[in-house]
Motif scaffolding. Structure first.
Motif: not given
Length: 324
Positions: A298-311
């Protein structure tokens, strides 16, 4: 680096929601008040408004009155929430109070010189329209206007003659800043790192404690404690969380945007417009958790990434700060 940009006129984002309030002998905020003349309840229809919007700032509250209390008077005043909670006192704001019945104005209650309203308790249920008419300058930015029931025997036939003043409806109206043509905003970079099971979060490189650990729900989405996410955002960012335990609804101000989410429901609101979540807000072990991916998107220019190795979930977004 913070980036500045001019904004066109923005209308007030309005969020309405039900809340409970409390009386002096009921600090649990369960929607009840008690007096020598019996117990009653109070609920409110609260609103968030921009202080620069040319709109009337109105909140609604309904009282249920026990038979023993009918014939008594209720004395109400509007106060600054923060001052009242910190000091137990505040100036009384200018405003108007009307009684409504079947969606029509029934009675206008006059204020005295101190801006105190006398409301006779004549029915078993009374609905009031409370209008805030005081200044909306910079000093009001980020403030809540609460409704207080005044106690003491100085008031004629007072329902709470044997009790102290008490906060009846907290933040009946909440005021925040919305830019107009004369204002600029700057974008405040914000990075958040949260690790599943951790009791801390990293925000712009600084560690903040969580009152409950991050977890992944049954649908596979990361859930973060609501207040930790919002209240730990950079100081420049407008933010506020209001929680209604009765309806299990969260009302959130973040930057210039308001959100309304209800536990168990995928339908939510963003600036009053309907949005559909991937997963709803959840309550776990007495804590309220936000669906992290939905909020960030919902945020302007919001990005999200997931690092599976470190959860670990890494979030980046530009949050809005309005310049004076």
């Amino acid at each position: 680096m913070m980036k500045k940009r001019c904004m066109a006129l923005t209308l007030a984002a309005v969020m309405a929601f039900s809340v409970t309030a409390f009386g002096a002998s009921n600090p649990a905020q369960n929607g009840k008040w008690e007096s020598a003349y019996g117990s009653g309840t109070v609920s409110a229809y609260k609103k968030m408004y921009s202080i620069y919007a040319r709109s009337v700032l109105i909140g609604y509250t309904t009282f249920t009155v026990p038979k023993e209390a009918q014939g008594k008077n209720l004395y109400l005043a509007m106060v600054d929430t923060e001052q009242w909670k910190e000091k137990g006192t505040s100036e009384y704001f200018k405003g108007e109070v009307e009684e409504w019945e079947d969606f029509q104005a029934k009675q206008i209650y006059e204020k005295d010189q101190q801006n105190v309203f006398k409301v006779p308790l004549t029915e078993d249920s009374i609905t009031l329209e409370v209008t805030y008419l005081d200044e909306r300058g910079e000093e009001r930015l980020g403030k809540g206007v609460s409704l207080v029931a005044l106690g003491g025997d100085a008031y004629e036939n007072n329902l709470f003659a044997d009790q102290k003043d008490q906060l009846f409806v907290e933040d009946l109206i909440y005021l925040y800043l919305s830019p107009d043509l004369k204002h600029e905003v700057e974008e405040v970079p914000c990075t958040i790192d949260v690790t599943i099971g951790a009791d801390t979060m990293q925000l712009n490189g600084k560690s903040y404690p969580l009152d409950a650990p991050v977890y992944i729900n049954d649908a596979g989405y990361t859930m973060l404690p609501m207040r930790a996410l919002i209240e730990n955002l950079p100081e420049e960012v407008q933010k506020k969380v209001l929680w209604d335990g009765q309806s299990k609804t969260a009302s959130i101000l973040c930057g210039m945007t308001t959100y309304r989410l209800t536990a168990g429901e995928k339908e939510a609101q963003r600036n009053g417009d309907k949005v559909i979540l991937n997963t709803p807000l959840e309550i776990k072990d007495g804590r309220v958790f936000l669906p992290l991916r939905d909020m960030v998107m919902f945020w302007d220019s919001g990005k999200i990434n997931w690092d599976a190795s470190t959860k670990t979930v890494h979030i980046s977004a530009d949050m809005v700060h309005i310049l004076e």
